[in-house]
Design a protein around this motif. Structure first.
Motif, PDB file in Angstrom:
ATOM      1  N   THR A  15       0.800  -1.236   0.000  1.00 45.54           N
ATOM      2  CA  THR A  15       0.000   0.000   0.000  1.00 45.54           C
ATOM      3  C   THR A  15       0.827   1.278   0.000  1.00 45.54           C
ATOM      4  OG1 THR A  15      -0.144  -0.084   2.435  1.00 45.54           O
ATOM      5  CG2 THR A  15      -1.924  -1.124   1.166  1.00 45.54           C
ATOM      6  N   ASP A  16       2.096   1.192   0.345  1.00 43.06           N
ATOM      7  CA  ASP A  16       2.921   2.406   0.429  1.00 43.06           C
ATOM      8  C   ASP A  16       3.797   2.512  -0.815  1.00 43.06           C
ATOM      9  OD1 ASP A  16       4.564   4.535   1.060  1.00 43.06           O
ATOM     10  OD2 ASP A  16       4.771   3.954   3.160  1.00 43.06           O
ATOM     11  N   PRO A  17       3.528   3.451  -1.719  1.00 45.61           N
ATOM     12  CA  PRO A  17       4.337   3.583  -2.947  1.00 45.61           C
ATOM     13  C   PRO A  17       5.812   3.844  -2.670  1.00 45.61           C
ATOM     14  CG  PRO A  17       2.317   4.880  -3.101  1.00 45.61           C
ATOM     15  CD  PRO A  17       2.437   4.430  -1.675  1.00 45.61           C
TER      16      PRO A  17
ATOM     17  N   CYS B 223      12.358  -4.034  -0.735  1.00 45.35           N
ATOM     18  CA  CYS B 223      11.062  -4.276  -0.103  1.00 45.35           C
ATOM     19  C   CYS B 223      10.283  -5.370  -0.825  1.00 45.35           C
ATOM     20  CB  CYS B 223      10.257  -2.978  -0.056  1.00 45.35           C
ATOM     21  SG  CYS B 223      11.009  -1.703   0.980  1.00 45.35           S
ATOM     22  N   TYR B 224      10.441  -5.469  -2.144  1.00 42.30           N
ATOM     23  CA  TYR B 224       9.806  -6.569  -2.873  1.00 42.30           C
ATOM     24  C   TYR B 224      10.368  -7.917  -2.401  1.00 42.30           C
ATOM     25  CZ  TYR B 224       7.773  -3.221  -6.199  1.00 42.30           C
ATOM     26  OH  TYR B 224       7.055  -2.201  -6.779  1.00 42.30           O
TER      27      TYR B 224
ATOM     28  N   GLN C   8      13.197   2.154   6.004  1.00 41.43           N
ATOM     29  CA  GLN C   8      12.014   2.291   5.158  1.00 41.43           C
ATOM     30  C   GLN C   8      10.846   1.479   5.704  1.00 41.43           C
ATOM     31  OE1 GLN C   8      15.164   1.565   4.238  1.00 41.43           O
ATOM     32  NE2 GLN C   8      15.481   1.926   2.052  1.00 41.43           N
ATOM     33  N   ILE C   9      11.120   0.258   6.150  1.00 39.76           N
ATOM     34  CA  ILE C   9      10.052  -0.587   6.699  1.00 39.76           C
ATOM     35  C   ILE C   9       9.564  -0.027   8.018  1.00 39.76           C
ATOM     36  CG2 ILE C   9       9.490  -2.894   7.536  1.00 39.76           C
ATOM     37  CD1 ILE C   9       9.824  -2.730   4.529  1.00 39.76           C
TER      38      ILE C   9
END
Length: 319
Positions: free
Chosen positions: A53-55, A62-63, A300-301
């Motif tokens: 959900t977070d662009p 992250c993928y 980032q996470i």
């Protein structure tokens, strides 16, 4: 004759074990297992939701982390029905066909997780050694292909190991030593020559886990060489810090995995409780700890989770 034996094997019933000698305490023993399963599911679902959900998190690292969450749940979720059925209702029966499906999912996702960790090591290698080419090399299309290839490789490699079980006679005990099905556990009960399964299983471990771990090691050799070439101590520390979460994830998977393999193959005379604890650590620890480690160590996470838990203004103030 082979078809008849296969048909007969598929209809056989096996019996799962809980914690031998502690059957009266099974409802209480199930509580920590239940909490660990819930923590793993909530943690990994949170990671998946945040990444989806977070662009701002639509980037290669992250993928790959989303893939790791999927494989973690793929390893642990198939064992939940049989585990809680044994601990809560003492219903221990499981059909051979259900056992094979459970083994297929557990072993396939175990091998897939190893491949995902290798892909994450390559991600760190590209990010540190070739930062200017990071976005162009690790495209979403390539990452999707890597994930599909890892899953297909693991599934195809696992099928011969389990397909041969359908032709084994199980003329003695049908009692498995765990609350879910493992290949190493089942071949002990076969009244047949199991050398192919034993040898193929060892080859599979060396070819998949062994090559993956070798690839991870080589990646970190190049990463370390590149980091040592950075002039400033702050730059070296920052580069190495981006690898800490991945190194922890590698250890969390491989240490219990190696321990379980060693116990099943070389420590057959050890107490049953040792086998049971190692088997559950192998499936429960990675799904619980990986989301925590990445949420704490990866900026980032961590920011994405805070934005999910708190309104934007509160989240930005906290950061």
């Amino acid at each position: 004759m082979a078809a008849a034996n296969c048909s007969r094997t598929l209809s056989w019933t096996f019996y799962l074990s809980g914690i031998p000698g502690h059957e009266d305490f099974h409802p209480w023993i199930s509580l920590p297992f239940c909490l660990l399963y819930l923590a793993g599911v909530v943690g990994n679902c949170t990671i998946l939701h945040v990444v989806r959900t977070d662009p701002r998190l639509h980037e290669p690292m992250c993928y790959f982390l989303a893939m790791l969450s999927l494989t973690d749940m793929g390893m642990s979720l198939p064992t939940m029905p049989s585990l809680f059925r044994v601990l809560w209702s003492r219903s221990r029966e499981i059909q051979f066909s259900s056992c094979v499906v459970q083994m297929f999912l557990i072993h396939t996702f175990s091998f897939t997780e190893s491949s995902v960790l290798l892909a994450m090591a390559l991600d760190r290698y590209v990010a540190i050694c070739h930062p200017l080419r990071y976005a162009t090399l690790l495209t979403p299309a390539l990452i999707a292909k890597v994930g599909i290839a890892a899953l297909l490789r693991s599934a195809v490699a696992t099928i011969p190991l389990l397909a041969r079980l359908a032709f084994f006679p199980f003329c003695g005990s049908h009692v498995l030593s765990h609350s879910y099905c493992l290949h190493q556990d089942m071949i002990r009960l076969a009244c047949a020559d199991t050398r192919f399964n034993v040898i193929y299983g060892l080859v599979l471990i060396m070819a998949l886990w062994g090559l993956d771990s070798l690839g991870i090691f080589v990646s970190y050799v190049f990463i370390l060489r590149s980091v040592l070439g950075i002039s400033s101590p702050e730059g070296r520390c920052k580069a190495l810090n981006t690898c800490v979460s991945h190194i922890c994830a590698v250890l969390i998977l491989y240490v219990p995995m190696i321990g379980l393999s060693v116990v099943h193959r070389f420590a057959t005379q050890s107490p049953p409780l040792v086998h049971i604890l190692m088997a559950h650590i192998y499936l429960l620890v990675p799904p619980v700890l990986n989301p925590i480690i990445y949420s704490v160590k990866t900026k980032q996470i961590r920011q994405g989770v805070l934005r999910l838990l708190f309104p934007p203004k509160i989240g930005s103030a906290v950061m």
